[in-house]
Design a protein around this motif. Structure first.
Motif, PDB file in Angstrom:
ATOM      1  N   ALA A   1       0.810  -1.200   0.000  1.00 48.41           N
ATOM      2  CA  ALA A   1       0.000   0.000   0.000  1.00 48.41           C
ATOM      3  C   ALA A   1       0.849   1.259   0.000  1.00 48.41           C
ATOM      4  O   ALA A   1       0.457   2.268  -0.537  1.00 48.41           O
ATOM      5  CB  ALA A   1      -0.915  -0.001   1.216  1.00 48.41           C
TER       6      ALA A   1
ATOM      7  N   ARG B   1      -3.796   7.798  -0.551  1.00 46.75           N
ATOM      8  CA  ARG B   1      -5.148   7.289  -0.718  1.00 46.75           C
ATOM      9  C   ARG B   1      -5.061   5.778  -0.972  1.00 46.75           C
ATOM     10  O   ARG B   1      -4.215   5.319  -1.730  1.00 46.75           O
ATOM     11  CB  ARG B   1      -5.783   7.988  -1.927  1.00 46.75           C
ATOM     12  CG  ARG B   1      -7.198   7.642  -2.174  1.00 46.75           C
ATOM     13  CD  ARG B   1      -7.798   8.607  -3.168  1.00 46.75           C
ATOM     14  NE  ARG B   1      -8.364   9.790  -2.531  1.00 46.75           N
ATOM     15  CZ  ARG B   1      -9.557   9.791  -1.912  1.00 46.75           C
ATOM     16  NH1 ARG B   1     -10.265   8.702  -1.854  1.00 46.75           N
ATOM     17  NH2 ARG B   1     -10.019  10.886  -1.368  1.00 46.75           N
ATOM     18  N   GLY B   2      -5.917   5.025  -0.288  1.00 43.08           N
ATOM     19  CA  GLY B   2      -5.834   3.587  -0.440  1.00 43.08           C
ATOM     20  C   GLY B   2      -4.773   2.977   0.446  1.00 43.08           C
ATOM     21  O   GLY B   2      -4.494   1.791   0.368  1.00 43.08           O
TER      22      GLY B   2
ATOM     23  N   LEU C   1     -11.972   4.423   6.356  1.00 43.89           N
ATOM     24  CA  LEU C   1     -13.201   4.088   5.632  1.00 43.89           C
ATOM     25  C   LEU C   1     -13.972   3.002   6.369  1.00 43.89           C
ATOM     26  O   LEU C   1     -15.202   3.028   6.452  1.00 43.89           O
ATOM     27  CB  LEU C   1     -12.867   3.617   4.212  1.00 43.89           C
ATOM     28  CG  LEU C   1     -12.266   4.683   3.296  1.00 43.89           C
ATOM     29  CD1 LEU C   1     -12.011   4.108   1.915  1.00 43.89           C
ATOM     30  CD2 LEU C   1     -13.192   5.889   3.204  1.00 43.89           C
ATOM     31  N   GLU C   2     -13.208   2.036   6.924  1.00 35.47           N
ATOM     32  CA  GLU C   2     -13.823   0.935   7.648  1.00 35.47           C
ATOM     33  C   GLU C   2     -14.435   1.436   8.964  1.00 35.47           C
ATOM     34  O   GLU C   2     -15.563   1.095   9.324  1.00 35.47           O
ATOM     35  CB  GLU C   2     -12.733  -0.123   7.923  1.00 35.47           C
ATOM     36  CG  GLU C   2     -13.131  -1.247   8.841  1.00 35.47           C
ATOM     37  CD  GLU C   2     -13.870  -2.346   8.119  1.00 35.47           C
ATOM     38  OE1 GLU C   2     -13.833  -2.351   6.861  1.00 35.47           O
ATOM     39  OE2 GLU C   2     -14.496  -3.173   8.800  1.00 35.47           O
TER      40      GLU C   2
ATOM     41  N   HIS D   1     -10.570  -8.072   6.267  1.00 36.99           N
ATOM     42  CA  HIS D   1     -11.395  -7.379   5.262  1.00 36.99           C
ATOM     43  C   HIS D   1     -12.002  -8.356   4.278  1.00 36.99           C
ATOM     44  O   HIS D   1     -11.406  -9.344   3.929  1.00 36.99           O
ATOM     45  CB  HIS D   1     -10.558  -6.337   4.501  1.00 36.99           C
ATOM     46  CG  HIS D   1     -10.238  -5.150   5.366  1.00 36.99           C
ATOM     47  ND1 HIS D   1      -9.482  -4.098   4.955  1.00 36.99           N
ATOM     48  CD2 HIS D   1     -10.564  -4.879   6.643  1.00 36.99           C
ATOM     49  CE1 HIS D   1      -9.362  -3.211   5.922  1.00 36.99           C
ATOM     50  NE2 HIS D   1     -10.005  -3.678   6.957  1.00 36.99           N
TER      51      HIS D   1
ATOM     52  N   HIS E   1      -5.842   4.987   5.484  1.00 41.44           N
ATOM     53  CA  HIS E   1      -7.017   5.489   4.770  1.00 41.44           C
ATOM     54  C   HIS E   1      -8.113   4.422   4.730  1.00 41.44           C
ATOM     55  O   HIS E   1      -9.271   4.695   5.025  1.00 41.44           O
ATOM     56  CB  HIS E   1      -6.614   5.900   3.349  1.00 41.44           C
ATOM     57  CG  HIS E   1      -7.712   6.616   2.620  1.00 41.44           C
ATOM     58  ND1 HIS E   1      -7.993   7.938   2.827  1.00 41.44           N
ATOM     59  CD2 HIS E   1      -8.619   6.168   1.713  1.00 41.44           C
ATOM     60  CE1 HIS E   1      -9.016   8.287   2.070  1.00 41.44           C
ATOM     61  NE2 HIS E   1      -9.407   7.226   1.387  1.00 41.44           N
ATOM     62  N   ASP E   2      -7.721   3.189   4.417  1.00 41.36           N
ATOM     63  CA  ASP E   2      -8.680   2.085   4.402  1.00 41.36           C
ATOM     64  C   ASP E   2      -9.295   1.908   5.782  1.00 41.36           C
ATOM     65  O   ASP E   2     -10.489   1.664   5.922  1.00 41.36           O
ATOM     66  CB  ASP E   2      -7.989   0.773   4.006  1.00 41.36           C
ATOM     67  CG  ASP E   2      -7.777   0.706   2.501  1.00 41.36           C
ATOM     68  OD1 ASP E   2      -8.300   1.591   1.804  1.00 41.36           O
ATOM     69  OD2 ASP E   2      -7.091  -0.226   2.050  1.00 41.36           O
TER      70      ASP E   2
ATOM     71  N   PRO F   1      -5.738  -6.182   7.665  1.00 39.27           N
ATOM     72  CA  PRO F   1      -6.262  -6.474   6.322  1.00 39.27           C
ATOM     73  C   PRO F   1      -6.800  -7.899   6.201  1.00 39.27           C
ATOM     74  O   PRO F   1      -7.611  -8.181   5.340  1.00 39.27           O
ATOM     75  CB  PRO F   1      -5.057  -6.288   5.405  1.00 39.27           C
ATOM     76  CG  PRO F   1      -3.910  -5.956   6.270  1.00 39.27           C
ATOM     77  CD  PRO F   1      -4.300  -6.045   7.688  1.00 39.27           C
TER      78      PRO F   1
END
Lengths: 302, 308
Positions: A11, A22-23, A31-32, A302, A27-28, A299
């Motif tokens: 990442a 971003r990403g 969002l989560e 996810h 950042h992930d 991760p």
């Protein structure tokens, strides 16, 4: 751990701190987190707790130990006092609001200092290895082996008349080891990865490699443990107050209120219930926050 | 074998440094114990000197520490209090109480903690899992003395299920409730650790391989998943023996159990240095030996550690 590392590498290649991309992992995670009810619930409780700690007069009618009336001693909730009165006949709601500061301040301050120590020692020991690492590891073992309650009690009795900052120092002294071990393990896992070697091949110095390449990729699990640690420190500080070796009157704290409550709780349960409720809600929020952040940063889930 | 020797050699300096640190801290407690012994009566200088010599109080700290450790290891002698009573005698009965308490708590952690963790891990995302996660977070968040008082009032006093205080009913009856309270924090931790470990192991390649070979689910879980999942749990349980004995001070206070925790706590406040040092030294020893054993066991359970 291996998967986590791999995803961080994928990442956030190169030297840019992971959180800007971003990403990226952070950042992930955000969002989560945004979608989790528990995250918002604990954030709301913590914001309220921090507000109470910073500006108690916004919430409490009276100042600490102010307008106490011994004739009202231990009276239960009712009349003008929604939480009743404490042993000294002070308005319990006001007293509990003023008790927030000690817990929150000590919890956060101890964790911040312990985190700084852990990051510094973990980076140095893990990165350089050898004799330095051996010394740091053995010193960590020494402090890890001291029993918390007994060790803290000895130090606190040796230096009587301590306030919030002395408590902070004692709790840091006994509480920096877990994060340091974790940080060191993270650094060791990362220091031989390809991107660190690439940075070294490009001529980056040790300090730059540690701070720009290893630190951003090693910090995530340590950060989670730090959040959980705030809750544990608050709980530990309250235990020392409860045992009578922590903060002393006229300081106001939840632990001290529970210390007083232990004698009278059978007949006057409100003395135990209300500070315990505030204490538990705060600790629980830090623990839940740590939990959801860990899930969001992992991760594999996810 | 080389791994075992290496770990043993690491443990020795850690033991020395930890005990010395405690020794130095305890004897920096304020007040002069020799003067305190005499109360408010004046004491002749010669008597003071003789007493100080008897307790080696004029020697440098490191010499005092050396003499003390020599006594502990060569003669099993934990020193004597400033009133002349041997520390080991003072503690004999009390150790038994704390050991029984810690053992009850430990068994509780082991059985219920691992049980809950396995159930939650195997049913990840289901109701049982959510309940275990929520329940354990709550237990970790409530300070142990609040758990203790609540349990004492509700389960002991109101429902009359357990004795509320003292050790009159012997083991296990008297120790059940205090043991559960003392073990509650560790139980929650063990359950969560087991759950995470089971969840991770269920996804491991070797489990998929076993399933692909057509093994029954019960066998995959029993022989492969659980065995590997319990490795981190064993570590925690080992280290926790020391924590339980040292953390017993709060539980012993609530349930009025005459264990070492209470004794040490009183001794710290009365500045009875020898008792504090004696107990803490033994606690540190238990802690270090337990960690050592766990590390060695870890090497047996997970060959990668031994060779790595």
């Amino acid at each position: 751990m291996v998967d986590l590392k791999a995803s961080v590498e994928g990442a956030a290649p190169g030297a840019r701190p992971a959180r800007d991309v971003r990403g990226s992992l952070w950042h992930d995670a955000w969002l989560e987190l945004r979608r989790r009810v528990i995250f918002w619930l604990s954030m709301v409780i913590l914001v309220v707790a921090c507000a109470m700690a910073a500006f108690p007069s916004l919430f409490a009618r009276l100042g600490p130990n102010e307008h106490c009336n011994l004739r009202m001693s231990k009276k239960g909730p009712g009349g003008g006092a929604i939480f009743g009165y404490d042993l000294q006949g002070c308005d319990y709601w006001s007293q509990i609001v003023h008790g927030t500061r000690a817990s929150v301040l000590i919890g956060v301050a101890v964790t911040v200092f312990a985190l700084l120590i852990a990051v510094a020692l973990g980076l140095l020991g893990g990165y350089y290895g050898g004799a330095l690492d051996a010394i740091i590891s053995r010193v960590t073992d020494v402090f890890f082996g001291i029993p918390f309650v007994l060790g803290a009690t000895v130090v606190l009795v040796a230096f009587p008349g301590h306030g919030i900052w002395a408590m902070t120092i004692v709790l840091v002294l006994l509480g920096w080891t877990t994060m340091t071990r974790l940080m060191r393990g993270q650094v060791i896992a990362i220091r031989d990865t390809d991107y660190v070697q690439a940075a070294r091949a490009l001529g980056a110095g040790d300090l730059r490699i540690m701070l720009k390449h290893i630190l951003p990729n090693a910090i995530a699990p340590v950060f989670v443990v730090a959040m959980l640690n705030v809750g544990n420190v608050i709980s530990g500080e309250a235990t020392l107050d409860y045992l009578g070796v922590g903060l002393q009157y006229p300081d106001v704290s939840w632990g001290l209120q529970l210390n007083v409550a232990q004698v009278f709780f059978a007949e006057y349960p409100h003395l135990l219930v209300f500070p315990a409720l505030f204490l538990t809600a705060t600790v629980l929020s830090f623990l839940m926050l740590g939990d959801v952040v860990r899930d969001a940063l992992d991760p594999k889930l996810h | 074998m080389r791994y075992a020797v290496h770990r043993l050699l690491q443990a020795v300096p850690v033991f020395v440094a930890t005990t010395f640190l405690i020794y130095a801290m305890v004897f920096s407690l304020p007040g002069d114990p020799i003067l305190a012994l005499a109360g408010d009566k004046p004491v002749p200088e010669a008597v003071l000197q003789a007493l100080r010599d008897h307790y080696h109080l004029n020697d440098p700290l490191i010499v005092q520490y050396g003499l003390y450790m020599a006594g502990v290891f060569l003669r099993g002698d934990l020193g004597e209090t400033f009133t002349g009573q041997p520390v080991s005698e003072l503690l004999t009965d009390r150790w038994a109480v704390t050991a029984q308490l810690a053992a009850t708590a430990w068994i509780f952690e082991l059985v219920v903690g691992i049980g809950l963790g396995v159930v939650a891990g195997l049913r990840r995302g289901k109701l049982a899992d959510t309940a275990v996660l929520a329940g354990t977070t709550f237990v970790i968040a409530v300070p142990v003395f609040v758990v203790g008082y609540t349990a004492q009032i509700v389960l002991g006093l109101n429902l009359g299920l357990f004795p509320t205080a003292g050790t009159d009913d012997g083991w296990p009856t008297s120790y059940l409730l205090p043991g559960m309270v003392l073990g509650s924090f560790g139980l929650a931790y063990v359950a969560r650790l087991t759950r995470t470990s089971v969840v991770e192991n269920l996804r491991a390649d070797y489990v998929r391989t076993a399933a692909a070979k057509g093994l029954r689910r019960s066998r995959i879980i029993g022989r492969h998943t659980l065995r590997n999942s319990l490795i981190p749990v064993v570590t925690y349980l080992g280290v926790d023996i020391g924590n339980l004995m040292a953390g017993a001070v709060v539980t012993e206070g609530i349930f009025n159990l005459p264990g070492i925790g209470q004794q040490v706590f009183q001794s710290i406040q009365l500045q009875e240095g020898p008792v504090v040092v004696g107990v803490t030294t033994l606690l540190v020893m238990i802690f270090i030996v337990a960690s050592l054993l766990v590390d060695l066991l870890y090497g047996v359970l997970d060959p990668r550690i031994r060779r790595g």
